[in-house]
Design a protein around this motif. Structure first.
Motif, PDB file in Angstrom:
ATOM      1  N   PRO A   1      18.498   3.333 -10.169  1.00 63.04           N
ATOM      2  CA  PRO A   1      18.470   3.150  -8.703  1.00 63.04           C
ATOM      3  C   PRO A   1      17.177   3.654  -8.075  1.00 63.04           C
ATOM      4  CG  PRO A   1      19.900   4.973  -9.313  1.00 63.04           C
ATOM      5  CD  PRO A   1      19.517   4.295 -10.595  1.00 63.04           C
ATOM      6  N   TYR A   2      16.360   4.420  -8.813  1.00 63.62           N
ATOM      7  CA  TYR A   2      15.119   4.973  -8.268  1.00 63.62           C
ATOM      8  C   TYR A   2      13.895   4.141  -8.654  1.00 63.62           C
ATOM      9  CZ  TYR A   2      18.177   9.004  -7.714  1.00 63.62           C
ATOM     10  OH  TYR A   2      19.209   9.824  -7.378  1.00 63.62           O
ATOM     11  N   ARG A   3      14.130   2.969  -9.293  1.00 62.39           N
ATOM     12  CA  ARG A   3      13.000   2.163  -9.764  1.00 62.39           C
ATOM     13  C   ARG A   3      12.121   1.706  -8.603  1.00 62.39           C
ATOM     14  NH1 ARG A   3      12.539  -3.406 -10.488  1.00 62.39           N
ATOM     15  NH2 ARG A   3      10.943  -4.040 -12.009  1.00 62.39           N
ATOM     16  N   HIS A   4      12.696   1.148  -7.559  1.00 60.48           N
ATOM     17  CA  HIS A   4      11.926   0.673  -6.410  1.00 60.48           C
ATOM     18  C   HIS A   4      11.279   1.836  -5.667  1.00 60.48           C
ATOM     19  CE1 HIS A   4      13.259  -3.434  -6.914  1.00 60.48           C
ATOM     20  NE2 HIS A   4      14.524  -3.033  -6.949  1.00 60.48           N
ATOM     21  N   LEU A   5      11.950   2.959  -5.647  1.00 65.07           N
ATOM     22  CA  LEU A   5      11.381   4.126  -4.979  1.00 65.07           C
ATOM     23  C   LEU A   5      10.127   4.606  -5.699  1.00 65.07           C
ATOM     24  CD1 LEU A   5      11.677   6.160  -2.698  1.00 65.07           C
ATOM     25  CD2 LEU A   5      13.115   7.550  -4.209  1.00 65.07           C
ATOM     26  N   ARG A   6      10.145   4.582  -7.038  1.00 64.09           N
ATOM     27  CA  ARG A   6       8.960   4.981  -7.801  1.00 64.09           C
ATOM     28  C   ARG A   6       7.807   4.010  -7.568  1.00 64.09           C
ATOM     29  NH1 ARG A   6      12.728   5.996 -12.083  1.00 64.09           N
ATOM     30  NH2 ARG A   6      12.077   4.029 -13.058  1.00 64.09           N
ATOM     31  N   THR A   7       8.119   2.713  -7.532  1.00 64.91           N
ATOM     32  CA  THR A   7       7.071   1.713  -7.284  1.00 64.91           C
ATOM     33  C   THR A   7       6.446   1.903  -5.903  1.00 64.91           C
ATOM     34  OG1 THR A   7       8.240   0.130  -8.688  1.00 64.91           O
ATOM     35  CG2 THR A   7       6.581  -0.751  -7.186  1.00 64.91           C
ATOM     36  N   LEU A   8       7.289   2.160  -4.911  1.00 64.89           N
ATOM     37  CA  LEU A   8       6.792   2.372  -3.555  1.00 64.89           C
ATOM     38  C   LEU A   8       5.925   3.625  -3.472  1.00 64.89           C
ATOM     39  CD1 LEU A   8       6.822   1.473  -0.601  1.00 64.89           C
ATOM     40  CD2 LEU A   8       8.894   2.831  -0.279  1.00 64.89           C
ATOM     41  N   ALA A   9       6.348   4.684  -4.147  1.00 64.54           N
ATOM     42  CA  ALA A   9       5.575   5.926  -4.125  1.00 64.54           C
ATOM     43  C   ALA A   9       4.226   5.743  -4.811  1.00 64.54           C
ATOM     44  CB  ALA A   9       6.368   7.043  -4.800  1.00 64.54           C
ATOM     45  N   LEU A  10       4.198   5.000  -5.928  1.00 65.46           N
ATOM     46  CA  LEU A  10       2.942   4.758  -6.633  1.00 65.46           C
ATOM     47  C   LEU A  10       1.986   3.926  -5.781  1.00 65.46           C
ATOM     48  CD1 LEU A  10       1.206   4.925  -9.166  1.00 65.46           C
ATOM     49  CD2 LEU A  10       2.407   2.914 -10.049  1.00 65.46           C
ATOM     50  N   GLY A  11       2.507   2.859  -5.148  1.00 64.86           N
ATOM     51  CA  GLY A  11       1.659   2.033  -4.288  1.00 64.86           C
ATOM     52  C   GLY A  11       1.118   2.806  -3.101  1.00 64.86           C
ATOM     53  N   GLY A  12       1.969   3.648  -2.499  1.00 62.95           N
ATOM     54  CA  GLY A  12       1.508   4.453  -1.372  1.00 62.95           C
ATOM     55  C   GLY A  12       0.440   5.451  -1.771  1.00 62.95           C
ATOM     56  N   SER A  13       0.579   6.037  -2.949  1.00 59.60           N
ATOM     57  CA  SER A  13      -0.421   6.999  -3.428  1.00 59.60           C
ATOM     58  C   SER A  13      -1.762   6.319  -3.664  1.00 59.60           C
ATOM     59  CB  SER A  13       0.068   7.667  -4.715  1.00 59.60           C
ATOM     60  OG  SER A  13       1.272   8.364  -4.490  1.00 59.60           O
ATOM     61  N   LEU A  14      -1.737   5.127  -4.276  1.00 59.03           N
ATOM     62  CA  LEU A  14      -2.984   4.397  -4.504  1.00 59.03           C
ATOM     63  C   LEU A  14      -3.646   4.001  -3.188  1.00 59.03           C
ATOM     64  CD1 LEU A  14      -1.950   2.103  -7.503  1.00 59.03           C
ATOM     65  CD2 LEU A  14      -3.396   4.143  -7.565  1.00 59.03           C
ATOM     66  N   ALA A  15      -2.844   3.544  -2.226  1.00 55.55           N
ATOM     67  CA  ALA A  15      -3.402   3.144  -0.933  1.00 55.55           C
ATOM     68  C   ALA A  15      -4.014   4.338  -0.210  1.00 55.55           C
ATOM     69  CB  ALA A  15      -2.317   2.496  -0.073  1.00 55.55           C
ATOM     70  N   LEU A  16      -3.340   5.482  -0.242  1.00 54.93           N
ATOM     71  CA  LEU A  16      -3.859   6.679   0.417  1.00 54.93           C
ATOM     72  C   LEU A  16      -5.145   7.161  -0.244  1.00 54.93           C
ATOM     73  CD1 LEU A  16      -3.474   8.875   2.542  1.00 54.93           C
ATOM     74  CD2 LEU A  16      -2.068  10.139   0.892  1.00 54.93           C
ATOM     75  N   THR A  17      -5.206   7.090  -1.566  1.00 53.29           N
ATOM     76  CA  THR A  17      -6.422   7.496  -2.277  1.00 53.29           C
ATOM     77  C   THR A  17      -7.587   6.579  -1.937  1.00 53.29           C
ATOM     78  OG1 THR A  17      -5.085   8.363  -4.104  1.00 53.29           O
ATOM     79  CG2 THR A  17      -7.411   7.920  -4.550  1.00 53.29           C
ATOM     80  N   ALA A  18      -7.337   5.258  -1.913  1.00 50.26           N
ATOM     81  CA  ALA A  18      -8.400   4.306  -1.580  1.00 50.26           C
ATOM     82  C   ALA A  18      -8.884   4.500  -0.149  1.00 50.26           C
ATOM     83  CB  ALA A  18      -7.898   2.876  -1.783  1.00 50.26           C
ATOM     84  N   TYR A  19      -7.963   4.754   0.782  1.00 49.29           N
ATOM     85  CA  TYR A  19      -8.352   4.967   2.179  1.00 49.29           C
ATOM     86  C   TYR A  19      -9.193   6.232   2.320  1.00 49.29           C
ATOM     87  CZ  TYR A  19      -7.975   5.976   7.156  1.00 49.29           C
ATOM     88  OH  TYR A  19      -8.266   6.266   8.458  1.00 49.29           O
ATOM     89  N   THR A  20      -8.795   7.294   1.632  1.00 53.05           N
ATOM     90  CA  THR A  20      -9.536   8.557   1.727  1.00 53.05           C
ATOM     91  C   THR A  20     -10.946   8.410   1.176  1.00 53.05           C
ATOM     92  OG1 THR A  20      -7.457   9.781   1.507  1.00 53.05           O
ATOM     93  CG2 THR A  20      -9.500  10.991   1.108  1.00 53.05           C
ATOM     94  N   LEU A  21     -11.075   7.779   0.009  1.00 57.81           N
ATOM     95  CA  LEU A  21     -12.402   7.572  -0.573  1.00 57.81           C
ATOM     96  C   LEU A  21     -13.255   6.662   0.302  1.00 57.81           C
ATOM     97  CD1 LEU A  21     -11.502   7.176  -4.360  1.00 57.81           C
ATOM     98  CD2 LEU A  21     -12.515   9.167  -3.223  1.00 57.81           C
ATOM     99  N   GLY A  22     -12.633   5.634   0.885  1.00 49.64           N
ATOM    100  CA  GLY A  22     -13.387   4.736   1.763  1.00 49.64           C
ATOM    101  C   GLY A  22     -13.850   5.415   3.035  1.00 49.64           C
ATOM    102  N   ALA A  23     -13.056   6.363   3.541  1.00 51.24           N
ATOM    103  CA  ALA A  23     -13.459   7.085   4.751  1.00 51.24           C
ATOM    104  C   ALA A  23     -14.580   8.072   4.469  1.00 51.24           C
ATOM    105  CB  ALA A  23     -12.248   7.811   5.340  1.00 51.24           C
ATOM    106  N   ILE A  24     -14.567   8.676   3.282  1.00 50.16           N
ATOM    107  CA  ILE A  24     -15.602   9.660   2.941  1.00 50.16           C
ATOM    108  C   ILE A  24     -16.888   8.969   2.489  1.00 50.16           C
ATOM    109  CG2 ILE A  24     -16.176  11.584   1.418  1.00 50.16           C
ATOM    110  CD1 ILE A  24     -13.212  12.247   1.282  1.00 50.16           C
ATOM    111  N   TYR A  25     -16.750   7.916   1.687  1.00 43.23           N
ATOM    112  CA  TYR A  25     -17.915   7.196   1.163  1.00 43.23           C
ATOM    113  C   TYR A  25     -17.782   5.711   1.516  1.00 43.23           C
ATOM    114  CZ  TYR A  25     -17.884  11.440  -1.685  1.00 43.23           C
ATOM    115  OH  TYR A  25     -17.849  12.744  -2.103  1.00 43.23           O
ATOM    116  N   PRO A  26     -17.959   5.343   2.784  1.00 46.22           N
ATOM    117  CA  PRO A  26     -17.765   3.937   3.164  1.00 46.22           C
ATOM    118  C   PRO A  26     -18.867   3.046   2.606  1.00 46.22           C
ATOM    119  CG  PRO A  26     -18.666   5.176   5.002  1.00 46.22           C
ATOM    120  CD  PRO A  26     -18.362   6.178   3.924  1.00 46.22           C
TER     121      PRO A  26
END
Length: 225
Positions: free
Chosen positions: A38-63
């Motif tokens: 039952p936690y399969r979709h939750l893990r996928t959502l958490a992984l996608g959110g982590s990748l998006a947050l990391t990409a946004y942070t790197l893009g803001a620091i080194y645009p």
């Protein structure tokens, strides 16, 4: 008993040349359904959110440079008083940068450099005319048209290079110079070329026309024969 007879029929029939494995089930039942976590979709959502947050942070620091065209970083405004020490230091630094531009240095060192002349339009423009002029007065100052343009033109007016600084205060969208201003600069630069050619050809109307951007500093008309 029926199952045994069916097996013997398959073994003896010439149309079916295969043998059933011992104790094989002829009619398999449907596979049992896979039980998913039952936690399969939750893990996928958490992984996608982590990748998006990391990409946004790197893009803001080194645009990427292209990103800064769309969303430039905030910048302080230019000095308001054009006669303040801060404004004078600002324009002095710009002038030094202009004089050391690789393009300008290359033009000055060309083998045919003696066939060109150099001028700074509006550098000696009268104040009584400047105050009611758009490009020489209203748009002049730090953060706008901070320096007089630098023009290098052939003495026969067949070619000209105009170098000028356009400040961030003249943007439409922040970081992008207003298109109307660019059109104005192009229009008045071409007007200078037209006026120079007319003057060289001895057209009397050229001397009577209203001064436009970059018209100051043109060579005098040739003497009449």
């Amino acid at each position: 008993m029926t199952s045994n007879l069916f097996k013997r029929f398959l073994q003896l029939s010439p149309r079916f040349q295969f043998h059933a494995a011992p104790n094989a089930r002829l009619f398999a039942t449907a596979p049992s359904p896979t039980v998913r976590s039952p936690y399969r979709h939750l893990r996928t959502l958490a992984l996608g959110g982590s990748l998006a947050l990391t990409a946004y942070t790197l893009g803001a620091i080194y645009p990427h440079p292209y990103i800064t065209f769309i969303a430039p970083r905030p910048a302080p405004g230019p000095p308001r008083d054009p006669d303040s020490p801060e404004s004078i230091a600002y324009t002095t630094a710009l002038e030094q940068s202009l004089q050391t531009l690789p393009l300008l240095t290359s033009l000055r060192n060309q083998p045919d450099a003696h066939e060109w002349y150099e001028t700074r339009p509006y550098a000696n423009y009268p104040d009584q005319v400047r105050v009611n002029n758009l490009t020489a007065g209203a748009l002049r100052g730090p953060g706008k048209l901070a320096l007089p343009p630098l023009v290098r033109a052939r003495r026969d007016e067949s070619e000209a290079v105009v170098i000028l600084h356009v400040g961030r205060g003249l943007c439409g969208h922040d970081g992008i110079i207003h298109g109307g201003l660019l059109a104005t600069i192009l229009d008045e630069s071409l007007a200078r070329t037209t006026k120079a050619v007319q003057q060289m050809m001895g057209d009397p109307e050229a001397a009577k026309s209203t001064p436009v951007l970059l018209s100051e500093g043109m060579p005098p008309p040739p003497p009449k024969a």
